[in-house]
Design a protein around this motif. Structure first.
Motif, PDB file in Angstrom:
ATOM      1  N   GLY A 126     -14.408   1.460  -7.091  1.00  0.00           N
ATOM      2  CA  GLY A 126     -14.666   0.155  -8.039  1.00  0.00           C
ATOM      3  C   GLY A 126     -14.483   1.000  -9.379  1.00  0.00           C
ATOM      4  N   ILE A 127     -14.386  -0.393 -10.221  1.00  0.00           N
ATOM      5  CA  ILE A 127     -14.375  -0.104 -11.242  1.00  0.00           C
ATOM      6  C   ILE A 127     -15.531   0.116 -12.184  1.00  0.00           C
ATOM      7  N   HIS A 183       0.136  10.501 -18.545  1.00  0.00           N
ATOM      8  CA  HIS A 183       0.043   8.470 -18.552  1.00  0.00           C
ATOM      9  C   HIS A 183      -0.880   8.640 -16.891  1.00  0.00           C
ATOM     10  N   ILE A 184      -1.066   7.725 -17.182  1.00  0.00           N
ATOM     11  CA  ILE A 184      -2.287   7.181 -15.884  1.00  0.00           C
ATOM     12  C   ILE A 184      -1.394   5.606 -15.485  1.00  0.00           C
ATOM     13  N   ILE A 185      -2.273   5.271 -14.348  1.00  0.00           N
ATOM     14  CA  ILE A 185      -1.680   4.031 -14.041  1.00  0.00           C
ATOM     15  C   ILE A 185      -1.624   2.782 -15.052  1.00  0.00           C
ATOM     16  N   GLU A 186      -0.154   2.816 -14.463  1.00  0.00           N
ATOM     17  CA  GLU A 186       0.335   1.959 -15.437  1.00  0.00           C
ATOM     18  C   GLU A 186       0.760   0.438 -14.788  1.00  0.00           C
ATOM     19  N   ASN A 187       1.273   0.260 -13.399  1.00  0.00           N
ATOM     20  CA  ASN A 187       2.270  -0.723 -12.835  1.00  0.00           C
ATOM     21  C   ASN A 187       0.708  -2.123 -12.384  1.00  0.00           C
ATOM     22  N   ILE A 192      -4.466  -3.527  -8.994  1.00  0.00           N
ATOM     23  CA  ILE A 192      -4.822  -3.746  -8.744  1.00  0.00           C
ATOM     24  C   ILE A 192      -5.585  -3.859  -7.217  1.00  0.00           C
ATOM     25  N   ASP A 193      -4.218  -2.755  -6.369  1.00  0.00           N
ATOM     26  CA  ASP A 193      -4.565  -2.115  -5.317  1.00  0.00           C
ATOM     27  C   ASP A 193      -5.317  -0.972  -5.519  1.00  0.00           C
ATOM     28  N   THR A 194      -5.598  -0.253  -5.981  1.00  0.00           N
ATOM     29  CA  THR A 194      -5.935   0.972  -6.697  1.00  0.00           C
ATOM     30  C   THR A 194      -7.606   0.383  -6.883  1.00  0.00           C
ATOM     31  N   LYS A 217      -8.599  -9.573  -6.731  1.00  0.00           N
ATOM     32  CA  LYS A 217      -8.961  -8.417  -5.639  1.00  0.00           C
ATOM     33  C   LYS A 217      -9.346  -6.515  -7.162  1.00  0.00           C
ATOM     34  N   LEU A 218      -9.079  -6.995  -7.856  1.00  0.00           N
ATOM     35  CA  LEU A 218      -8.889  -6.377  -8.874  1.00  0.00           C
ATOM     36  C   LEU A 218     -11.175  -5.840  -8.778  1.00  0.00           C
ATOM     37  N   TRP A 219     -11.344  -7.325  -8.546  1.00  0.00           N
ATOM     38  CA  TRP A 219     -12.944  -6.835  -8.581  1.00  0.00           C
ATOM     39  C   TRP A 219     -13.703  -6.725  -6.722  1.00  0.00           C
ATOM     40  N   THR A 220     -12.858  -6.604  -6.506  1.00  0.00           N
ATOM     41  CA  THR A 220     -13.680  -6.877  -4.781  1.00  0.00           C
ATOM     42  C   THR A 220     -14.941  -5.409  -4.409  1.00  0.00           C
TER      43      THR A 220
END
Length: 340
Positions: A126-127, A183-187, A192-194, A217-220
């Motif tokens: 989670g974030i 680089h970090i995740i840009e896609n 949203i998935d990770t 889903k980003l906040w699941t």
């Protein structure tokens, strides 16, 4: 490369180009144009400027840093103070406002405590931290620095993820879908998935992230455990004024509402340019921050820069005064115009 020499050569090259490109028949116009180019005070060239600020004070190299993930260098004194306030070692990190000059390491002041918190909670998805930037260029630049920090630490590499959630990153394979050395995740779909530990974004994209169904889903994991999100950083806090400041304040309140975060559960961090001296300046800054974040900022939350005195700088760590250059050496180093 000597910066002052380069500045002089660049100025000379531009001047010659302008003189060759623009010619005038009337002598008065010709003289006025050349005066505009070459006049020492009213001309088009300004500078070069040299900063002669004294260095920032260093923290005690023997002082223990309250972080498991910490820099491998002796931090500045203001960075050390930030580490203590933002450490999650003894519970809830404390609200912090960093108001120090350029090159003072404001990013490192909050980045290492955030990485430390993420590492301590690496088993939880989670974030955990949101960093808002006023411009995409700033976010992109900081994303590379963050990627390098994570990649070069064996404890963080493979355990901590970060995502660049800005206006780009959708529908194109050129946007990275994983972490890398630069680089970090840009896609966007991959973000949203990770659901990365750290989210670098801007005001508008965070607004979309809270409103649009496709980003829900980003906040699941944060819905399941609201306490996961611990840090909210506003870089260049002073830029959020007027109507935009109101929009950001409302955005932060919506974020808390969506994730069921109560007052005091989220640690707010703001970075800003140096403020004026005196108690009034501190009061104005904390009052402004409280309106933006909806959180309490005591006076001690404001961390300002501390610089060496002239005597401390000249003596250095050895206690002996540094030798000053002789006048004739200074004269020899002066830049001279090239002979035609």
């Amino acid at each position: 490369m000597l910066p002052l020499q380069q500045a002089q050569e660049l100025r000379a090259a531009i001047s010659e180009y302008l003189k060759a490109t623009f010619t005038f028949r009337e002598q008065k116009v010709h003289d006025a144009f050349h005066s505009f180019i070459n006049h020492p005070k009213d001309g088009m060239f300004k500078g070069p400027y040299v900063s002669i600020d004294l260095p920032f004070k260093k923290a005690d190299p023997n002082e223990e840093i309250p972080l498991e993930i910490h820099p491998d260098f002796t931090p500045f004194l203001h960075q050390s103070k930030a580490f203590k306030r933002l450490s999650s070692l003894n519970g809830q990190p404390e609200p912090t406002l960093l108001t120090t000059g350029t090159g003072s390491g404001k990013t490192e002041s909050f980045l290492f405590p955030i990485l430390d918190y993420c590492y301590k909670n690496r088993d939880k998805k989670g974030i955990k931290a949101i960093i808002l930037y006023p411009m995409n260029a700033l976010a992109t630049d900081q994303a590379q620095r963050l990627a390098e920090t994570i990649w070069n630490d064996e404890r963080l590499k493979g355990n901590i993820t970060a995502g660049l959630f800005i206006g780009t990153g959708s529908g194109d394979k050129k946007y990275h879908s994983d972490m890398g050395p630069d680089h970090i995740i840009e896609n966007r779909d991959r973000i949203i998935d990770t659901k990365p530990d750290i989210l670098l974004t801007n005001f508008k994209m965070l607004d979309y992230g809270l409103m649009r169904n496709r980003y829900d889903k980003l906040w699941t994991h944060n819905f399941a455990d609201p306490s996961l999100l611990k840090f909210l950083v506003l870089d260049e806090l002073h830029t959020y004024d007027g109507a935009q400041g109101t929009d950001v304040a409302n955005l932060i309140r919506r974020l808390k509402l969506k994730l069921h975060l109560k007052r005091g559960e989220l640690c707010p961090i703001g970075t800003s340019a140096t403020i004026g001296e005196g108690e009034e300046s501190t009061d104005l800054l904390t009052d402004y921050a409280e309106k933006i974040y909806g959180e309490s900022f005591p006076k001690e939350s404001v961390i300002t820069e501390e610089r060496l005195s002239i005597d401390q700088f000249l003596k250095g760590s050895s206690g002996q005064k540094k030798p000053m250059p002789k006048l004739e050496r200074i004269e020899e180093s002066r830049l001279k115009e090239k002979a035609d």
